[in-house]
Design a protein around this motif. Structure first.
Motif, mmCIF file in Angstrom:
data_model
loop_
_atom_site.group_PDB
_atom_site.id
_atom_site.type_symbol
_atom_site.label_atom_id
_atom_site.label_comp_id
_atom_site.label_asym_id
_atom_site.label_seq_id
_atom_site.Cartn_x
_atom_site.Cartn_y
_atom_site.Cartn_z
ATOM 1 N N SER A 33 -12.123 2.991 5.887
ATOM 2 C CA SER A 33 -10.715 3.030 5.504
ATOM 3 C C SER A 33 -10.577 3.228 4.002
ATOM 4 N N SER A 88 -4.106 2.133 10.842
ATOM 5 C CA SER A 88 -3.493 2.466 9.546
ATOM 6 C C SER A 88 -2.060 1.926 9.473
ATOM 7 N N VAL A 129 -2.538 4.268 3.646
ATOM 8 C CA VAL A 129 -3.749 3.740 4.267
ATOM 9 C C VAL A 129 -4.301 4.831 5.178
ATOM 10 N N TRP A 187 0.842 -1.189 0.000
ATOM 11 C CA TRP A 187 0.000 0.000 0.000
ATOM 12 C C TRP A 187 0.877 1.239 0.000
ATOM 13 N N LEU A 190 -7.494 2.673 1.097
ATOM 14 C CA LEU A 190 -6.175 2.128 0.838
ATOM 15 C C LEU A 190 -5.788 2.428 -0.612
#
Length: 304
Positions: free
Chosen positions: A287, A268, A254, A251, A289
């Protein structure tokens, strides 16, 4: 990092550089701006003295140099260590405060503002394997195993944002937003329609505007920010305790919304460390991402 996109009517703001990032304070009552900024600055100074691993006089450095003997902490330092150990327990060790030596071994051995633009030569060093369970905190008495260097970077900034926002709201009975880089906490009555926040790590990255209700918080963890060079590789500051190395870049960022900045930042950071397992870890928590290819995954009701 998240930015306040639009101030509510009548609000005012103050900002300054701190800890290699920007501190920003927004209050709904302009009359309280200067004192709110002073309250936040005092809180950040207390947190820095308590837990900076870049200060020889910090309580955390003293505890790490104690040779395994218990030391008594101030209330501020004890609260910060307790928060870090709670984050470690809740994430199964994905967020581990005993990675300080690993960070130093990778070259992150000074304030990030001093590290920027500096190439770090590789070094062969042996450090204790990170394990938060070896740290003991009883009340204000802290015992750090000999050779272990604590680093509260994954939680202390979020705790500072929570504490500072709560103190400003209590003093002025006003709505307040405290942003420390990617960590945002709010307290007191919010503006009509909520706090409007633009979530974007860097110019050109995907952007999203969210509205945080009063008392909500937001944290963004990034593998693209706080990076530095070592011969042949680009490193970042989010460490996988299982390897002592920066977490793989599954990622790019996040972002997590919760009702404390500590909780949002814990999730996160853990999501970055867990990589492909992040959606399972986050569950129904709102959330967002972003992959290295700038593809966006939204879960838990995060808005489009």
């Amino acid at each position: 990092m998240p930015l306040i996109e639009m101030l509510p009517v009548g609000a005012d703001t103050a900002q300054w550089d701190v800890w290699g990032t920007v501190a920003r304070v927004v209050v709904t009552d302009p009359a309280g701006t200067d004192e709110a900024a002073a309250i936040v600055a005092d809180e950040l100074a207390a947190v820095d003295l308590a837990c900076s691993r870049f200060r020889d006089d910090s309580e955390l450095r003293a505890a790490s140099r104690s040779g395994g003997r218990p030391v008594m902490l101030t209330d501020v330092a004890a609260d910060l260590v307790r928060a870090a150990l709670t984050a470690a327990r809740e994430t199964g060790g994905a967020v581990d405060p005993t990675v300080g030596a690993a960070l130093c071994g990778l070259g992150y051995d000074r304030d990030f503002a001093a590290l920027t633009g500096r190439e770090v030569a590789p070094a062969v060093r042996v450090f204790p394997k990170p394990d938060w369970r070896a740290v003991r905190l009883r009340g204000r008495e802290l015992t750090v195993p000999d050779g272990v260097l604590l680093d509260l970077g994954a939680t202390a900034k979020a705790v500072a944002a929570d504490r500072a926002a709560a103190k400003v709201a209590a003093r002025w009975e006003t709505g307040v937003l405290v942003a420390l880089g990617g960590d945002i906490a709010t307290a007191g009555p919010g503006p009509e329609g909520g706090w409007r926040v633009l979530v974007q790590d860097r110019p050109g990255d995907p952007a999203c505007t969210v509205r945080l209700p009063a008392g909500a918080a937001l944290a963004t963890s990034s593998t693209a920010s706080r990076t530095w060079g070592r011969r042949g590789e680009l490193l970042h500051h989010i460490i996988d305790p299982a390897t002592g190395r920066p977490a793989p870049r599954v990622w790019r960022t996040v972002s997590v919304a919760a009702f404390s900045c500590l909780r949002a930042n814990t999730l996160s950071t853990a999501a970055v460390v867990r990589g492909h397992d992040a959606p399972t870890l986050l569950g129904g928590t709102p959330s967002r991402l972003v992959t290295p290819a700038l593809e966006v995954l939204r879960i838990g009701g995060w808005p489009q």
